[in-house]
Scaffold this motif. Structure first.
Motif, short mmCIF file in Angstrom:
data_model
loop_
_atom_site.label_atom_id
_atom_site.label_comp_id
_atom_site.label_asym_id
_atom_site.label_seq_id
_atom_site.Cartn_x
_atom_site.Cartn_y
_atom_site.Cartn_z
N ARG A 80 30.56 49.80 37.76
CA ARG A 80 31.77 49.01 37.97
C ARG A 80 32.47 49.39 39.27
O ARG A 80 32.87 48.54 40.06
CB ARG A 80 32.72 49.18 36.79
N GLN A 122 22.34 46.94 37.79
CA GLN A 122 23.60 46.97 37.03
C GLN A 122 24.79 46.77 37.96
O GLN A 122 25.76 46.08 37.60
CB GLN A 122 23.73 48.28 36.26
N ALA A 137 25.02 43.12 38.69
CA ALA A 137 25.56 42.40 37.54
C ALA A 137 27.08 42.54 37.47
O ALA A 137 27.79 41.59 37.11
CB ALA A 137 24.91 42.90 36.25
N GLU A 138 27.59 43.71 37.82
CA GLU A 138 29.04 43.92 37.84
C GLU A 138 29.69 43.11 38.96
O GLU A 138 30.80 42.59 38.81
CB GLU A 138 29.36 45.40 37.99
N ALA A 167 28.74 40.24 39.94
CA ALA A 167 28.76 38.83 39.52
C ALA A 167 29.98 38.49 38.69
O ALA A 167 30.42 37.33 38.68
CB ALA A 167 27.49 38.52 38.74
N THR A 168 30.56 39.47 37.98
CA THR A 168 31.69 39.20 37.09
C THR A 168 33.01 39.74 37.64
O THR A 168 34.04 39.63 36.97
CB THR A 168 31.44 39.81 35.71
N SER A 169 32.99 40.30 38.84
CA SER A 169 34.19 40.92 39.39
C SER A 169 35.15 39.87 39.96
O SER A 169 34.74 38.96 40.69
CB SER A 169 33.83 41.91 40.50
N PRO A 170 36.45 39.98 39.68
CA PRO A 170 37.42 39.07 40.29
C PRO A 170 37.52 39.24 41.80
O PRO A 170 38.00 38.34 42.49
CB PRO A 170 38.74 39.44 39.59
N GLU A 199 36.00 36.63 44.69
CA GLU A 199 36.66 35.50 45.33
C GLU A 199 37.14 35.82 46.75
O GLU A 199 37.47 34.92 47.52
CB GLU A 199 37.84 35.04 44.49
N LEU A 248 22.62 38.51 39.63
CA LEU A 248 23.68 38.09 40.55
C LEU A 248 23.40 36.81 41.30
O LEU A 248 24.14 35.84 41.20
CB LEU A 248 23.94 39.22 41.56
N GLY A 297 23.58 33.01 40.19
CA GLY A 297 24.85 32.39 39.84
C GLY A 297 25.80 32.23 41.00
O GLY A 297 26.95 31.80 40.81
#
Length: 252
Positions: free
Chosen positions: A18, A50, A53-54, A56-59, A62, A95, A98
């Protein structure tokens, strides 16, 4: 001449992934504030995947202009396209699949069944070297490759980085940017890898490692081991070298 080096230890592999993802996105956003395009080189492996993958979901994602980002690989398993061993397949699942990155900005290494290389890892390496050279800064002669803003490396328990393995003499290669590796001690045996001159031309080089199995190699690398014995000892960036570890990997 190398820049600063820092060792950052996180309490667990999940926390490491993370934190590394957030750090990567901020580093790339900062780089985009200074120059375009920005070049990132990524590795395979469980920890590297990993981290992706983190991302890909991190704010924080943007904050990044994906149209100005180029993604490269530090190494690849020379197997057929679609083989689950391919690093690029793992990265795409974690990653890249997407994200709206222009296809021309994603520089995958050739596969064994592709038109480039015709099943020969050395020929495929030469093809990738040509692609790298097309993005080399003007006036660059010594290393015809992009100046990567960040190189994200994993490390094996034996201390290998990319597909540069201990005792194979590949860490001393300085006349090529990409090599074919026909006899990797870790399966699959055939691979393609960037060489050290390309990796160490990067502005930042990060080594991400987790698990007690990596602890001995981490300690030896940080204490100046012979790079032919522990290739990770040669990992360094021009501006910054980061060792990003979990507590177990830092145990020695």
């Amino acid at each position: 001449m190398s820049g600063q080096r820092a060792v950052l230890v996180h309490p667990s592999a999940d926390a490491l992934a993370r934190a590394s993802a957030a750090r990567l996105l901020l580093a790339l956003a900062d780089a985009q504030a200074l120059r375009r395009p920005v070049h990132l080189a990524i590795a395979g492996g469980s920890v590297g995947t990993q981290v992706l993958a983190e991302v890909a979901t991190s704010p924080l994602l943007e904050n990044l202009d994906l149209t100005g980002l180029h993604v490269w690989w530090v190494d690849e398993r020379f197997v057929p396209c679609g083989d689950p061993d391919r690093n690029e397949g793992q990265a795409s699942e974690a990653l890249l699949g997407g994200l709206d990155i222009p296809a021309a900005n994603v520089h995958r290494m050739p596969s064994s069944d592709g038109a480039d290389g015709a099943g020969d890892p050395h020929a495929a390496a030469a093809d990738y070297a040509t692609e790298l050279a097309a993005f080399a800064p003007s006036g660059t002669e010594a290393v015809r490759a992009p100046e990567f803003d960040v190189v994200l490396l994993g490390m094996g328990p034996d201390g290998h980085i990319a597909s540069l393995f201990p005792g194979h003499g590949t860490v001393t290669i300085d006349d090529r940017t990409v090599i074919g590796v026909p006899n990797s001690p870790k399966p699959p045996a055939r691979r393609i890898s960037l060489t050290l001159p390309v990796l160490t031309q990067a502005r930042q080089v990060w080594v991400v490692a987790a698990g007690a199995a990596k602890a001995d190699a981490v300690a030896r690398a940080l204490h100046g081991a012979d790079p032919d014995e522990i290739p990770a000892a040669a990992a360094q960036g021009r501006d910054l070298t980061l060792w990003l570890l979990d507590a177990e990997a830092a145990g020695r």
